[in-house]
Enzyme design. Structure first.
Site, PDB file in Angstrom:
ATOM      1  N   ARG A 143     -10.878  -0.067  14.448  1.00 34.61           N
ATOM      2  CA  ARG A 143     -10.526   0.725  13.272  1.00 34.61           C
ATOM      3  C   ARG A 143     -11.276   0.205  12.051  1.00 34.61           C
ATOM      4  O   ARG A 143     -12.135   0.870  11.515  1.00 34.61           O
ATOM      5  CB  ARG A 143      -9.008   0.693  13.068  1.00 34.61           C
ATOM      6  CG  ARG A 143      -8.535   1.611  11.975  1.00 34.61           C
ATOM      7  CD  ARG A 143      -7.039   1.530  11.753  1.00 34.61           C
ATOM      8  NE  ARG A 143      -6.622   0.291  11.122  1.00 34.61           N
ATOM      9  CZ  ARG A 143      -5.421   0.104  10.572  1.00 34.61           C
ATOM     10  NH1 ARG A 143      -4.519   1.066  10.588  1.00 34.61           N
ATOM     11  NH2 ARG A 143      -5.109  -1.048  10.016  1.00 34.61           N
ATOM     12  N   MET A 159      11.830  24.356   2.973  1.00 38.71           N
ATOM     13  CA  MET A 159      11.055  23.542   2.038  1.00 38.71           C
ATOM     14  C   MET A 159      11.952  22.745   1.087  1.00 38.71           C
ATOM     15  O   MET A 159      11.701  21.572   0.822  1.00 38.71           O
ATOM     16  CB  MET A 159      10.117  24.439   1.222  1.00 38.71           C
ATOM     17  CG  MET A 159       9.172  23.649   0.343  1.00 38.71           C
ATOM     18  SD  MET A 159       8.124  24.692  -0.676  1.00 38.71           S
ATOM     19  CE  MET A 159       7.136  25.526   0.552  1.00 38.71           C
ATOM     20  N   LYS A 181       0.843  -1.205   0.000  1.00 36.98           N
ATOM     21  CA  LYS A 181       0.000   0.000   0.000  1.00 36.98           C
ATOM     22  C   LYS A 181       0.879   1.256   0.000  1.00 36.98           C
ATOM     23  O   LYS A 181       2.078   1.174   0.301  1.00 36.98           O
ATOM     24  CB  LYS A 181      -0.921  -0.017   1.221  1.00 36.98           C
ATOM     25  CG  LYS A 181      -0.185   0.010   2.557  1.00 36.98           C
ATOM     26  CD  LYS A 181      -1.113  -0.276   3.742  1.00 36.98           C
ATOM     27  CE  LYS A 181      -0.350  -0.272   5.055  1.00 36.98           C
ATOM     28  NZ  LYS A 181      -1.198  -0.728   6.178  1.00 36.98           N
ATOM     29  N   TYR A 239      15.980  30.158   8.495  1.00 41.88           N
ATOM     30  CA  TYR A 239      14.744  30.803   8.926  1.00 41.88           C
ATOM     31  C   TYR A 239      14.692  30.921  10.443  1.00 41.88           C
ATOM     32  O   TYR A 239      15.013  29.973  11.168  1.00 41.88           O
ATOM     33  CB  TYR A 239      13.528  29.974   8.493  1.00 41.88           C
ATOM     34  CG  TYR A 239      13.142  30.154   7.043  1.00 41.88           C
ATOM     35  CD1 TYR A 239      12.805  31.410   6.538  1.00 41.88           C
ATOM     36  CD2 TYR A 239      13.096  29.061   6.185  1.00 41.88           C
ATOM     37  CE1 TYR A 239      12.433  31.568   5.212  1.00 41.88           C
ATOM     38  CE2 TYR A 239      12.725  29.207   4.860  1.00 41.88           C
ATOM     39  CZ  TYR A 239      12.399  30.473   4.373  1.00 41.88           C
ATOM     40  OH  TYR A 239      12.040  30.611   3.064  1.00 41.88           O
TER      41      TYR A 239
END
Ligand SMILES: *Cc1c(COP(=O)(O)O)cnc(C)c1O
Length: 371
Positions: free
Chosen positions: A141, A311, A42, A263
């Site tokens: 679930r 990023m 998956k 940053y």
């Protein structure tokens, strides 16, 4: 494993298909004679490329493949031979039954509602349709709830027209061998099996395999361990590492003590330092939580990530490697056998699963191992 990176790419992700095959064989080797080993592919084989990984596992002998979504199964069907079964863990949603059947896929039926719809299609088409039935044994679930199981147990006719391939359930805490939940779920599972028509059974994920033969039943469903993630918390990992992630140095600079980097200026040099800017960032799945926590390696020397992860870039303190060793265009190791997915996850405050499935699609990818 070092390779040339195409000049247009900022990082190279190398995926070792031989290691994935070896891991599957290792897991299969832990099973008794009767149990078979599936592969969970998956989420694009946990980010590593299901259309490459699944055929490689087929070559090793794997014939059972699990995905989460119907769309993933449809995508995979053409690359796998007809003697494989592809199971859809989410089952089949209303309106998608005919498509699921047309592609020859096996839904994991998780509710009476799904069961009824799948049966109606079987009746309409005059065919017996395959299915796996999932029962919830303590995770709340997916899978039949207790009252739904009661209904099916009381009336096996609810399964008419369906070829029950397996009854399955899923463990909530299998990586923690001391958890009493494992034994409790095992007992609930056995109790459920006794009330359903006799068929094959499947319970264990990667970690469940390591809980011992009681948990193996007829089919185990490893995912993460195939891709090198450690299956048992706090124990040595018996599986081979599968990925190597190398980032390209875009620029280096020398800064004085007192200079802040990145940053928000979250790191300030305490000594004269050399900084390398590497072309991988949180958009590539290099999580921002690795700001001032992650590390990259050069010649097996650990070099700290300093400042915030951006990023598209990270900044690395390369003061401790000889000058000239890490210049523009050099490759540094972000993930490799000496600093694996679980190590990164530990630093990022998450699990190896999330590191793998976050890997972005900007990497240049290379697959090792004969196809
Ligand atoms: C994802 C998943 C698996 C595989 O789990 P791993 O921990 O990656 O081995 C097995 N069974 C089910 C139902 C799953 O959702």
């Amino acid at each position: 494993m070092s390779r040339l990176l195409p000049p247009q790419a900022g990082a190279l992700l190398t995926i070792d298909l031989d290691a994935i095959r070896d891991n599957w064989l290792t897991l299969k080797g832990r099973l008794g004679g009767a149990a078979d080993c599936a592969a969970v592919v998956k989420a694009d084989a946990y980010g590593l490329g299901a259309r490459k990984v699944a055929p490689a596992l087929y070559q090793a002998g794997c014939r059972h493949f699990f995905v989460a979504h119907l769309a993933e199964a449809i995508d995979l069907r053409p690359v796998l031979a007809a003697d494989t079964a592809i199971y859809v863990l989410h089952g089949v949603h209303p309106g998608a039954e005919a498509e699921c059947a047309a592609h020859g896929l096996v839904p994991v039926i998780n509710s009476l509602h799904q069961l009824t719809a799948w049966r109606s299609l079987a009746r309409q088409s005059g065919k017996v349709l395959p299915a796996v039935l999932q029962v919830d044994t303590g995770m709340a679930r997916l899978g039949l709830a207790a009252d739904e199981l009661d209904r099916v147990a009381a009336d096996h006719g609810l399964l008419a027209g369906i070829e029950l391939k397996f009854v399955m359930s899923h463990l909530a805490s299998a990586e923690d061998q001391a958890s009493p939940l494992n034994r409790m779920q095992l007992e609930n599972f056995r109790a459920a099996l006794a009330r359903l028509p006799a068929t094959r059974a499947s319970l264990a994920n990667s970690s469940g395999i390591f809980l011992g033969p009681d948990y193996h039943f007829d089919l185990v469903r490893p995912g993460a361990a195939l891709y090198g993630v450690a299956p048992v918390a706090g124990q040595p990992n018996p599986l081979r590492p599968v990925i190597r992630l190398q980032g390209k140095v875009l620029q280096t600079r020398t800064i004085e003590a007192g200079t802040a980097v990145g940053y928000s200026h979250t790191w300030t040099a305490q000594r004269p330092s050399r900084i390398a800017t590497v072309a991988v960032g949180y958009a590539d799945g290099y999580l921002r939580s690795l700001s001032n926590r992650g590390e990259v390696h050069v010649d097996s020397v650990r070099l700290p990530i300093v400042g915030n992860v951006s990023m598209d870039t990270i900044t690395v303190d390369i003061t401790d490697v000889p000058e000239g060793r890490v210049g523009e265009g050099a490759l540094v190791d972000l993930a490799y056998p000496g600093h694996g997915v679980d190590d990164i996850a530990g630093r990022a405050g998450t699990i190896g699963y999330e590191i793998l499935t976050s890997l972005g699609n900007r990497y240049s990818r290379a697959y090792l191992g004969a196809m």
